[in-house]
Design an enzyme around this catalytic site. Structure first.
Site, short mmCIF file in Angstrom:
data_model
loop_
_atom_site.label_atom_id
_atom_site.label_comp_id
_atom_site.label_asym_id
_atom_site.label_seq_id
_atom_site.Cartn_x
_atom_site.Cartn_y
_atom_site.Cartn_z
N GLU A 251 1.85 -0.58 -5.05
CA GLU A 251 0.89 0.47 -5.40
C GLU A 251 1.66 1.78 -5.27
OE1 GLU A 251 -3.09 2.82 -3.96
OE2 GLU A 251 -1.45 2.36 -2.63
N ASP B 33 0.83 -1.19 0.00
CA ASP B 33 0.00 0.00 0.00
C ASP B 33 0.87 1.25 0.00
OD1 ASP B 33 -2.75 1.08 0.36
OD2 ASP B 33 -1.89 1.92 2.18
C1 GLC Z 1 -4.14 3.06 -0.76
C2 GLC Z 1 -5.38 2.23 -0.65
C3 GLC Z 1 -6.50 3.10 -0.22
C4 GLC Z 1 -6.16 3.68 1.13
C5 GLC Z 1 -4.83 4.41 1.11
C6 GLC Z 1 -4.32 4.69 2.49
O1 GLC Z 1 -4.22 3.99 -1.76
O2 GLC Z 1 -5.62 1.58 -1.87
O3 GLC Z 1 -7.72 2.42 -0.17
O4 GLC Z 1 -7.16 4.58 1.52
O5 GLC Z 1 -3.84 3.65 0.47
O6 GLC Z 1 -3.88 3.53 3.13
#
Ligand code: GLC
Length: 548
Positions: free
Chosen positions: A269, A207
């Site tokens: 991500e 994340d």
């Molecule tokens: C990422 C997740 C999202 C979350 C954010 C903070 O972007 O996909 O859902 O709110 O991180 O952890």
């Protein structure tokens, strides 16, 4: 395991399980492990290679589980550690790999480390970013960084030994950012990875992988960067994101993954401004793959499809990583809805998309037709494909949730200007003609987000025996994918018409028509699969085909 099998992640179809909304086993209106276990045969029949489960750790749910209070346990609403182990074993028995979601940028404010920090226990506050405020009385935030969810990225402690200090949270106030310059933070996360790898987990989705390390001294960003939604920078760089120091963290993580056989894998991500910046996360001693998000930001226009496909392939190739294709996830407007309004001539910003509600009435049948075609494009491309739960049912974004039902912190933090992401997180419809559509065994269960009254035809059961359903299109595509496309070689574009994106890979071709007139298909080609029924010699608008 053959060498080929250990590279499963290079061609996998990964199904994203948003566990809160997948299936409820115990009747409390929230999805859970028991519900997921019961639906594993559905996923096996769909034909996915792996599942990625959104965070399932104990959490006060300030951000639907992305605020983790304990990284080595399961939230009681979802089950127990034992349930998790059973699920992993059952998934493996069906040939489905299990990828978890690790949240290293921030913890929950209920994590024992943050509690210890607030209590000013020795050494505890250094694990986070606490600072005195600016201005004579310290009443202004220490810098101008904005939270991704809206408002300042700083909250002032209002009681206890740290009263008056500010702490950094790039997301919700319940998600304090960790200080990744602290060796204990680094050691702790390597240990958490091993904890789950030892339990058979095949990999992690990371994340906010580009957030962990901040520029030294936490300097102000340029004025333009003080806007909310700083997570995705289209130009320039912000001191909160994508700092070079983050790569050292991932070199350490890679060595943890390499201790295991088969090697465990990572997916980043990382919302960075270019594929070139993204490629830096994929160097051979760092992460295995990363989401490339331009595919889900592309408007429904052949020229944009060609462009994002080329960009993704060439940048992944530059570091020897497979490209990845994401049409949708739990943070963005569902594909059907994204394609159900007029299409801009530029890549869309995912939050901008949410602002279109009310601007133009969505044509969902049109959006669904395009989404089906887009799925065939996605699944014909080389590399890894991610399918967000409900995409296989052709679900649309629920844009008209009542304000009191909204859960996403974005809604409150944006001062009620951004409706947030709840509309793509609605509990799945499994069967039956009215809510909860089999999502919960208790028909009276109040679901954590309400379902719409018009989803009877969209349920998995309603689509199961309909040969023209979106569910059966996905099943057919996943069945044919290994035969037609695995190892089929590079994408070679075929010139047809400006509104047609057509490519060959080996003996197979994929054509998609984003224009408004039909085009002839090549003589002698056989239609192996089409996104609409009855496609033969000509390709109608908003339709895709696989040819051989
Ligand atoms: C990422 C997740 C999202 C979350 C954010 C903070 O972007 O996909 O859902 O709110 O991180 O952890």
């Amino acid at each position: 395991m053959t060498a080929e099998e250990s590279y499963w992640w290079q061609t996998a179809v990964v199904y994203q399980v948003y566990i809160r909304s997948f299936a409820d086993g115990d009747g409390d209106g929230v999805g859970d492990i028991q519900g997921l276990r019961a639906r594993l045969p559905y996923l096996a029949q769909l034909g996915v290679d792996a599942i990625w489960i959104n965070p399932w750790y104990p959490s006060p749910m300030a951000d639907a589980g992305y605020d983790v209070a304990d990284y080595r346990d399961i939230d009681p609403a979802y089950g127990t550690l034992e349930d998790a182990q059973t699920l992993i074993a059952e998934a493996h028995a069906l040939g489905i790999r299990v990828i978890l979601d690790i949240v290293p940028n921030h913890t929950s404010d209920r994590h024992e480390w943050f509690r210890a920090a607030l209590a000013d226990e020795p050494g505890a506050r250094q694990r986070y970013h606490f600072r005195p405020g600016a201005g004579a009385d310290g009443s202004s935030p220490p810098n101008n960084w904005q939270s991704v969810f809206g408002g300042p990225a700083w909250t002032r402690v209002d009681s206890g030994p740290l009263k008056g200090q500010w702490y950094l949270h790039l997301f919700a106030p319940g998600q304090p950012d960790l200080n990744w310059d602290h060796p204990e933070v680094r050691a702790e996360f390597e240990d958490i990875l091993a904890f789950w790898f030892d339990r058979g987990v095949d990999g992690f989705r990371i994340d906010v992988a580009h957030g962990l390390v901040k520029a030294a001294g936490l300097p102000d960003g340029a004025d333009a960067d003080a806007e909310p939604q700083v997570m995705l920078h289209t130009e320039g760089r912000h001191p909160a994101w994508d700092q070079d120091g983050v790569h050292e963290v991932y070199r350490g993580w890679r060595s943890v993954a390499e201790r295991y056989t088969p090697e465990r894998i990572f997916i980043a991500e990382a919302w960075v401004p270019s594929n070139e910046r993204l490629a830096r996360y994929l160097r051979p001693d760092e992460l295995h793959t990363a989401f490339q998000f331009d595919f889900l930001r592309a408007p429904w226009r052949a020229e944009w499809l060609r462009k994002v496909v080329d960009d993704a392939i060439s940048s992944a190739a530059s570091v020897g990583a497979p490209p990845t294709w994401v049409l949708s996830n739990h943070d963005v407007t569902r594909t059907v809805t994204r394609f159900s309004r007029s299409q801009p001539a530029h890549l869309v910003d995912t939050a901008w998309e949410r602002g279109r509600w009310g601007e133009e009435v969505p044509d969902h049948p049109l959006g669904r037709r395009r989404a089906r075609a887009a799925a065939l494009v996605q699944l014909a491309l080389p590399g890894t494909a991610y399918v967000y739960q409900g995409e296989e049912l052709g679900l649309e974004e629920i844009e008209d949730l009542p304000a009191e039902a909204r859960q996403d912190p974005t809604w409150v933090q944006s001062g009620f200007t951004d409706v947030g992401r709840d509309g793509c997180r609605i509990p799945l419809p499994w069967n039956g003609t009215e809510p909860p559509y089999g999502f919960s065994p208790d028909p009276g269960a109040g679901l954590w987000l309400p379902q719409p009254w018009h989803w009877a035809q969209r349920s998995a059961e309603a689509q199961d025996h309909d040969p023209e359903s979106t569910l059966n299109l996905y099943r057919a595509a996943l069945r044919l994918r290994p035969e037609l496309w695995s190892g089929a070689g590079p994408v070679e574009w075929i010139e047809v018409a400006p509104d047609v994106a057509a490519f060959g890979r080996g003996d197979a071709q994929c054509w998609v028509n984003t224009g408004d007139s039909e085009v002839s298909l090549p003589a002698g080609a056989t239609v192996a699969l089409a996104s609409e029924p009855g496609v033969d010699r000509v390709l109608p608008p908003d339709t895709a085909v696989w040819l051989r």
